[in-house]
Design an enzyme around this catalytic site. Structure first.
Site, PDB file in Angstrom:
ATOM      1  N   HIS A  28       8.713  96.935  -9.593  1.00  0.00           N
ATOM      2  CA  HIS A  28       8.414  97.619  -8.333  1.00  0.00           C
ATOM      3  C   HIS A  28       7.750  96.654  -7.350  1.00  0.00           C
ATOM      4  O   HIS A  28       8.114  96.595  -6.169  1.00  0.00           O
ATOM      5  CB  HIS A  28       7.463  98.810  -8.562  1.00  0.00           C
ATOM      6  CG  HIS A  28       8.030  99.900  -9.402  1.00  0.00           C
ATOM      7  ND1 HIS A  28       7.368 100.395 -10.497  1.00  0.00           N
ATOM      8  CD2 HIS A  28       9.190 100.599  -9.305  1.00  0.00           C
ATOM      9  CE1 HIS A  28       8.084 101.367 -11.046  1.00  0.00           C
ATOM     10  NE2 HIS A  28       9.204 101.499 -10.344  1.00  0.00           N
ATOM     11  N   LYS A  52       9.506 115.245 -14.721  1.00  0.00           N
ATOM     12  CA  LYS A  52       8.788 114.301 -15.567  1.00  0.00           C
ATOM     13  C   LYS A  52       7.373 114.774 -15.840  1.00  0.00           C
ATOM     14  O   LYS A  52       6.707 115.313 -14.960  1.00  0.00           O
ATOM     15  CB  LYS A  52       8.711 112.924 -14.887  1.00  0.00           C
ATOM     16  CG  LYS A  52      10.034 112.205 -14.766  1.00  0.00           C
ATOM     17  CD  LYS A  52       9.820 110.834 -14.145  1.00  0.00           C
ATOM     18  CE  LYS A  52      11.122 110.083 -13.996  1.00  0.00           C
ATOM     19  NZ  LYS A  52      10.925 108.772 -13.355  1.00  0.00           N
ATOM     20  N   ARG A 101      18.347  98.515 -10.944  1.00  0.00           N
ATOM     21  CA  ARG A 101      18.303  97.680 -12.155  1.00  0.00           C
ATOM     22  C   ARG A 101      19.646  97.644 -12.869  1.00  0.00           C
ATOM     23  O   ARG A 101      20.050  96.624 -13.374  1.00  0.00           O
ATOM     24  CB  ARG A 101      17.262  98.214 -13.155  1.00  0.00           C
ATOM     25  CG  ARG A 101      15.837  98.024 -12.737  1.00  0.00           C
ATOM     26  CD  ARG A 101      14.837  98.485 -13.801  1.00  0.00           C
ATOM     27  NE  ARG A 101      15.128  99.807 -14.318  1.00  0.00           N
ATOM     28  CZ  ARG A 101      15.359 100.089 -15.613  1.00  0.00           C
ATOM     29  NH1 ARG A 101      15.311  99.157 -16.521  1.00  0.00           N
ATOM     30  NH2 ARG A 101      15.622 101.312 -15.979  1.00  0.00           N
ATOM     31  N   SER A 138       9.296 101.949 -15.966  1.00  0.00           N
ATOM     32  CA  SER A 138       8.050 102.697 -16.175  1.00  0.00           C
ATOM     33  C   SER A 138       8.077 103.448 -17.492  1.00  0.00           C
ATOM     34  O   SER A 138       7.066 103.528 -18.191  1.00  0.00           O
ATOM     35  CB  SER A 138       7.824 103.676 -15.018  1.00  0.00           C
ATOM     36  OG  SER A 138       7.575 102.985 -13.829  1.00  0.00           O
TER      37      SER A 138
END
Length: 169
Positions: A28, A52, A101, A138
């Protein structure tokens, strides 16, 4: 939502970088630092993701990211709930910055970018993660931290490790 502190931003190129950032990683940070030269103001927007379960509180994430960019007045950190395009409009952003990514990320981001542009005219800029950070997510950091592993190699050096709920301190 905390809104932009500087209300006289007419003519500025303003970007918003949304995410849950739970936690904010070196990947990030790399996206932010590489995007900074493109914009006059760069707003890191920590969003609530109802799908989440949070690892860090919103306040911990905001404190963490503000510490990483404490010496950069171009960067502002806010929190928001709801749609990202609404948060972007509220702070006057003309651009949404997203990191990619994997190929799956590209497919998802392409569809979101098209919808966001249709809804608001806000353009999305995709930056590819540098190869040395492409394996960092993460979710991997959270999993390692839960098992007491040292995750410092995956996090910005300025990050306050004491804010992690579980870490090998």
């Amino acid at each position: 939502m905390k809104t932009s502190q500087n209300t006289n931003l007419e003519g500025w190129r303003i970007a918003i970088f949304p995410g849950s950032f739970d936690p904010f990683t070196r990947g990030h940070e790399s996206i932010v630092r590489r995007a900074l030269p493109l914009f006059d103001k760069f707003i890191i927007a920590i969003g609530v993701n109802a799908d989440k379960r949070s690892f860090m509180t919103m306040e911990q994430r905001q404190t963490w990211i503000e510490r990483v960019f404490k010496d950069d007045p171009q960067v502002e950190v806010i929190t928001y709930s709801g749609m990202t395009v609404d948060a972007a409009r509220e702070v006057g952003a003309q651009f949404i910055v997203r990191g990619v990514r994997l190929i799956q990320d590209f497919e998802n981001e392409k569809h979101l970018a098209e919808v966001n542009r249709d809804l608001t005219g806000i353009e999305t800029i995709l930056l590819y993660t540098l190869p040395e950070y492409s394996h960092i997510s993460s979710s991997i950091v959270r999993e390692l931290a839960r098992y007491g592993q040292d995750v410092s190699a995956y996090l910005p050096k300025e990050a306050d490790m004491s804010l992690l709920p579980t870490s090998n301190k």
